[in-house]
Design a protein around this motif. Structure first.
Motif, short mmCIF file in Angstrom:
data_model
loop_
_atom_site.label_atom_id
_atom_site.label_comp_id
_atom_site.label_asym_id
_atom_site.label_seq_id
_atom_site.Cartn_x
_atom_site.Cartn_y
_atom_site.Cartn_z
N GLY A 74 -6.59 -3.51 2.84
CA GLY A 74 -5.39 -3.37 2.02
C GLY A 74 -4.40 -2.37 2.58
O GLY A 74 -3.26 -2.28 2.11
N MET A 75 -4.80 -1.59 3.60
CA MET A 75 -3.89 -0.61 4.20
C MET A 75 -3.01 -1.22 5.27
O MET A 75 -1.93 -0.69 5.56
CB MET A 75 -4.70 0.54 4.81
N SER A 76 -3.48 -2.28 5.93
CA SER A 76 -2.76 -2.82 7.07
C SER A 76 -1.88 -4.00 6.69
O SER A 76 -2.20 -4.76 5.77
CB SER A 76 -3.74 -3.25 8.17
N ALA A 77 -0.77 -4.15 7.41
CA ALA A 77 0.19 -5.20 7.09
C ALA A 77 -0.39 -6.59 7.28
O ALA A 77 -0.07 -7.52 6.53
CB ALA A 77 1.43 -5.02 7.96
N ASP A 78 -1.27 -6.73 8.27
CA ASP A 78 -1.83 -8.06 8.55
C ASP A 78 -3.23 -8.24 7.99
O ASP A 78 -3.91 -9.20 8.30
CB ASP A 78 -1.84 -8.33 10.06
N GLY A 79 -3.68 -7.29 7.15
CA GLY A 79 -4.98 -7.43 6.51
C GLY A 79 -6.16 -7.26 7.42
O GLY A 79 -7.28 -7.68 7.09
N GLN A 80 -5.97 -6.61 8.56
CA GLN A 80 -7.08 -6.40 9.48
C GLN A 80 -8.14 -5.49 8.87
O GLN A 80 -7.83 -4.55 8.16
CB GLN A 80 -6.59 -5.78 10.78
N GLN A 81 -9.39 -5.79 9.17
CA GLN A 81 -10.51 -4.97 8.69
C GLN A 81 -10.98 -4.10 9.85
O GLN A 81 -12.08 -4.24 10.36
CB GLN A 81 -11.63 -5.87 8.18
N ASN A 82 -10.13 -3.16 10.25
CA ASN A 82 -10.45 -2.35 11.43
C ASN A 82 -10.32 -0.85 11.17
O ASN A 82 -10.11 -0.08 12.10
CB ASN A 82 -9.54 -2.75 12.60
N LEU A 83 -10.45 -0.44 9.88
CA LEU A 83 -10.31 0.96 9.52
C LEU A 83 -11.54 1.42 8.74
O LEU A 83 -12.16 0.64 8.01
CB LEU A 83 -9.06 1.19 8.67
N LYS A 84 -11.89 2.70 8.90
CA LYS A 84 -12.97 3.31 8.13
C LYS A 84 -12.63 4.78 7.91
O LYS A 84 -11.74 5.33 8.58
CB LYS A 84 -14.31 3.19 8.85
N PHE B 12 0.83 -1.20 0.00
CA PHE B 12 0.00 0.00 0.00
C PHE B 12 0.87 1.26 0.00
O PHE B 12 0.69 2.17 -0.82
CB PHE B 12 -0.91 -0.02 1.23
N LEU B 13 1.85 1.31 0.88
CA LEU B 13 2.73 2.47 0.98
C LEU B 13 3.56 2.64 -0.29
O LEU B 13 3.74 3.76 -0.78
CB LEU B 13 3.65 2.35 2.19
N ALA B 14 4.04 1.52 -0.85
CA ALA B 14 4.86 1.60 -2.06
C ALA B 14 4.07 2.11 -3.24
O ALA B 14 4.57 2.89 -4.06
CB ALA B 14 5.45 0.22 -2.37
N SER B 15 2.80 1.71 -3.33
CA SER B 15 1.95 2.17 -4.44
C SER B 15 1.72 3.67 -4.36
O SER B 15 1.80 4.37 -5.38
CB SER B 15 0.61 1.42 -4.41
N LEU B 16 1.45 4.17 -3.16
CA LEU B 16 1.19 5.60 -3.02
C LEU B 16 2.46 6.42 -3.24
O LEU B 16 2.40 7.53 -3.77
CB LEU B 16 0.60 5.91 -1.65
N GLU B 17 3.60 5.87 -2.85
CA GLU B 17 4.86 6.56 -3.10
C GLU B 17 5.17 6.60 -4.60
O GLU B 17 5.57 7.63 -5.14
CB GLU B 17 6.00 5.86 -2.35
#
Length: 453
Positions: free
Chosen positions: A370-380, A178-183
């Protein structure tokens, strides 16, 4: 990332982000009419169908950029129309800035969240949306070196800048992909922030960054309380644009005139005036004129619906018709009179974006795994904050826009641990819609309440 990249679009038209304003088949850049030139009235154009502007497409040859331009314009007009329906005042947005901030957010979206974002934002390219935005940035960077008639001083009076940045909670493990794509595609490097312990200080730090990128035109993008200890990530885009007209208006010709507002009220405002030769179109239901800035690559397109038809014209305008208006612009000459103006629009877009069809991104059910390293679904998404400024005078245009998508941790239901009803208690049976108590009782001896023969 180089600061000079975008905002022509915001200055061009609140809804038009990347258009072919100076597309193929149009006249050479504007030239001012000489005093001894005989003025020929613009030729009336015949359009079909007779009651609406013609259809058209982006003028860019690249298929991917054309798809981005078309989708972005559709989103711009959808959002413009929705906000206009809620507020009948002046409005100015940078749809490009909003689209970029949300495209970076979209990079981490999955499932239904991703699908709704695609539909509302008109991201028809899927994963190709990111390299398409990268291509657009590359194209816009070339505007810095645009050349045109005039002195060095005139050519220096053109500034086009954009910057993207990520602000992520310390110690939170974001996905490297995710970070690499945005960079790679947005030049958005990650800056760590201590939202958990110092949310307001970090809010001020982000606001200071936005102010610096917009020449202090936008100083408080994130209002008090918008960043909390539950904030995980803030994705920001800031845009600044300042350019002189290719042919400036003479301040001596600016005179007070009457402007009739949408509600019929009248006010006296300074009206600029110029006799000029430029691209013009007479359309079913409207007239349009194009004013290029220094260098000729960026322009403002003014669209004047027929008297008494503004609301209907605005409501029915879609991206195809907007591009059709751009296509119909052609060489003509005449007198232009329009007001000097300056104002700012500040909006929070959670409700508007939800109403347009992407509510799940703001709910606990959001999937930004897709934002978290472990694929957690805890963001909105907590909210999307946008602010834009515009000033138009005899010299040219100054405009700034900024967007912040604030990503928070999804709050879990509070836990009471273990609650043991092992002593006397009361209970009620109620009608939930009216709170009418249908039954009320108590249990003071559960042993004696174990049923009877």
């Amino acid at each position: 990332m180089n600061r000079r990249e975008l905002l022509a679009l915001s200055g061009a038209l609140a809804a038009a982000t990347l258009s072919g304003c100076t597309g193929s088949g149009q006249a050479d850049p504007t030239t001012q009419t000489d005093a001894d030139t005989t003025t020929t009235p613009p030729t009336e154009m015949t359009m079909t169908p007779a009651d609406e502007p013609p259809a058209g497409e982006p003028s860019v040859d690249d298929e991917r950029l054309a798809a981005l331009a078309s989708g972005n314009a559709e989103f711009a007009l959808d959002l413009h129309a929705h906000l206009a329906s809620q507020d009948d005042g002046n409005q100015f947005l940078s749809p490009y800035s909003i689209s970029v901030a949300l495209a970076m957010t979209y990079a981490g979206a999955r499932g239904e969240t991703r699908k709704q974002m695609e539909e509302v934002l008109h991201y028809t390219l899927g994963e190709d949306i990111h390299p398409a935005f990268s291509d657009l940035q590359s194209a816009l960077e070339k505007r810095e070196t645009a050349t045109g008639p005039g002195s060095e001083e005139e050519l220096d009076a053109f500034q086009l800048a954009v910057a993207n940045a990520l602000w992520g909670q310390e110690a939170y493990s974001f996905s490297e992909d995710f970070l690499a794509s945005l960079e790679e595609h947005y030049g958005a490097g990650l800056q760590r922030a201590d939202f958990a312990n110092n949310p307001d200080d970090e809010r001020k730090r982000i606001n200071d960054w936005v102010a610096d990128q917009t020449e202090d035109r936008i100083e408080n993008l994130l209002p008090a309380g918008s960043i909390t200890p539950d904030t995980a990530l803030v994705l920001t885009n800031a845009i600044y644009f300042m350019a002189n007209w290719e042919h400036k208006f003479d301040p001596k010709k600016t005179q007070d005139g009457t402007f009739t507002a949408l509600d019929g009220s009248e006010s006296t405002v300074p009206m600029m005036q110029q006799d000029l030769r430029t691209n013009y179109a007479s359309l079913p239901g409207a007239e349009a004129v194009e004013l290029p800035y220094v260098g000729g690559d960026v322009s403002m397109v003014l669209i004047l619906p027929d008297e008494g038809t503004f609301e209907e014209f605005e409501r029915n305008l879609d991206a195809s018709q907007l591009f059709g208006i751009f296509d119909e612009l052609s060489d003509a000459e005449g007198t232009l009179v329009f007001p000097k103006f300056e104002f700012k629009t500040k909006v929070q877009l959670k409700k508007a974006l939800s109403d347009l069809g992407m509510p799940v991104a703001f709910e606990r059910a959001a999937n930004f795994s897709g934002m978290s390293a472990d694929g957690q679904q805890n963001l909105k998404i907590d909210d999307v904050h946008h602010e834009a400024f515009v000033s138009v005078d005899e010299e040219g245009t100054e405009a700034a826009g900024a967007t912040a998508a604030v990503i928070g941790f999804t709050s879990l239901p509070p836990s009471w641990g273990e609650l043991r009803f092992d002593r006397p208690f009361l209970f009620a049976i109620r009608d939930r819609l009216t709170d009418a108590v249908l039954f009320l009782g108590r249990v003071v001896d559960a042993g004696a309440a174990q049923g009877s023969e």
